[in-house]
Design an enzyme around this catalytic site. Structure first.
Site, short mmCIF file in Angstrom:
data_model
loop_
_atom_site.label_atom_id
_atom_site.label_comp_id
_atom_site.label_asym_id
_atom_site.label_seq_id
_atom_site.Cartn_x
_atom_site.Cartn_y
_atom_site.Cartn_z
N MET A 22 0.86 -1.19 0.00
CA MET A 22 0.00 0.00 0.00
C MET A 22 0.89 1.24 0.00
SD MET A 22 -2.90 -1.20 2.74
CE MET A 22 -1.69 -2.10 3.71
N CYS A 107 -3.11 -0.63 -9.26
CA CYS A 107 -3.24 0.67 -8.61
C CYS A 107 -4.20 1.58 -9.37
CB CYS A 107 -1.87 1.34 -8.49
SG CYS A 107 -1.96 2.96 -7.69
N GLY A 210 -9.27 -8.17 -0.81
CA GLY A 210 -10.32 -7.18 -0.62
C GLY A 210 -11.23 -7.48 0.55
N ASP A 211 -11.40 -6.50 1.45
CA ASP A 211 -12.40 -6.54 2.51
C ASP A 211 -12.20 -7.57 3.61
OD1 ASP A 211 -13.55 -4.56 1.00
OD2 ASP A 211 -15.28 -5.72 0.34
N GLY A 233 -4.60 -6.22 3.09
CA GLY A 233 -3.95 -4.93 3.15
C GLY A 233 -4.43 -4.11 4.32
#
Length: 329
Positions: A22, A107, A210-211, A233
């Protein structure tokens, strides 16, 4: 639901979730913390292949880790195959040590997509393949090559399956898929069906991203997508213990207890101390503010504590913050 050990070329990957890169957040101190708590591997902040072609020191600094903890990947972005290959050769010449090379094709930031890189590459699947082919040639046969991507550019350009096939055909060893388009950025829930379609289209390992903020969510995501693993992340920021939880869940073992308040504050202090050691207090403390805010999640008085985090200027302020945390709990 025990997961078998993953093998990427000559590299045996320990069971667990991967810590995602990140921008501005995954410096060495953050990566070391996640690796020490059970991340399968960690990834550097992304560096520009084009900037590395010009021997840019700031870009090299993003990749350099003097004492990596666990398996370490470096991530490059770019839109020109020849530039990518030259960057890899230069990084090797500079003696930067890494176990895995990752190419960013996910990105969504305008400053990245504006140059044709990041998720903009998803509009040109053949070019994605060419990027991987050039990187594979520069890397040689021993080093694993991975790609971080999204499911497409927008609802009209869901190219994920086509891109993944190109990546596999040209030498990628693993693909990590963030379950949103570039247009969606980070807001709506991820599209697990789209990730599953990509997993089914290729034979190389695929990570779902994700999530994920809990071990149960990691298991649910694997069940929904059929993927070989998960990449986490933002969900791990301020909560490195999530990796031990996920690892135990994947191995079918008893999960470790939630961290105590003392463990949380010790990790916060240690992380910011290492940041100051690595970069100097002047450079580290502004970046430490956002890291500190993540540790305030779920605490009594969290809103007031986050405001205090935004004013951290010196390392000594961290101890004052921790004192305030204990007073409010």
């Amino acid at each position: 639901m025990e997961r078998k050990l993953m093998q990427l070329r000559n590299l045996s990957i320990p069971t667990g979730a991967v810590f995602a890169p990140m921008a501005g957040l995954t410096d060495a101190a953050c990566r070391h913390l996640m690796a020490d708590h059970g991340a399968a591997w960690t990834v550097s902040e992304m560096a520009s292949a084009k900037a590395l072609n010009f021997h840019d020191e700031k870009s090299l600094a993003l990749l350099r880790d003097k004492h990596p903890h666990g398996l370490y990947a470096i991530q490059l972005f770019g839109a020109e195959p020849e530039s990518m290959a030259k960057a890899i050769l230069f990084v090797r010449e500079q003696g930067i040590q890494f176990d895995i090379l990752d190419i960013n094709m996910g990105c969504p930031a305008p400053k990245i997509t504006g140059s044709g890189a990041g998720s903009r590459l998803l509009l040109d699947p053949p070019l994605c393949g060419q990027m991987v082919a050039a990187a594979r040639k520069a890397l040689g046969d021993d080093t694993p090559l991975t790609v971080k991507m999204r499911i497409g550019w927008d609802a009209d350009h869901l190219t994920g399956v086509e891109v993944a096939k190109q990546l596999e055909a040209n030498g990628a060893d693993l693909i990590a898929v963030h379950g949103r388009t570039r247009e969606q950025m980070y807001i709506p829930p991820i599209d697990t069906a789209a990730i599953a379609a990509i997993k089914q289209a290729v034979s190389v390992p695929v990570l779902a991203n994700g999530d994920v903020t809990t071990a149960d969510e990691a298991l649910t995501l694997l069940e929904a997508t059929g993927c070989d693993g998960v990449m986490i992340g933002r969900g791990a920021l301020g909560d490195p213990w999530l990796f031990a939880q996920v690892r135990a869940a994947l191995l079918g073992e008893e999960r470790p207890p939630e961290p105590t308040l003392n463990q949380r504050m010790t990790a916060l202090r240690d992380q910011i101390y290492e940041m100051c050691e690595e970069k100097g207090e002047w450079a580290a403390m502004p970046q430490a503010r956002s890291q500190a805010m993540h540790y305030m999640k779920g605490l009594h008085g969290a809103a007031a504590l986050r405001r205090y985090c935004s004013m951290l200027e010196h390392f000594s302020d961290v101890d004052t913050l921790i004192e305030a945390v204990y007073k409010l709990q």
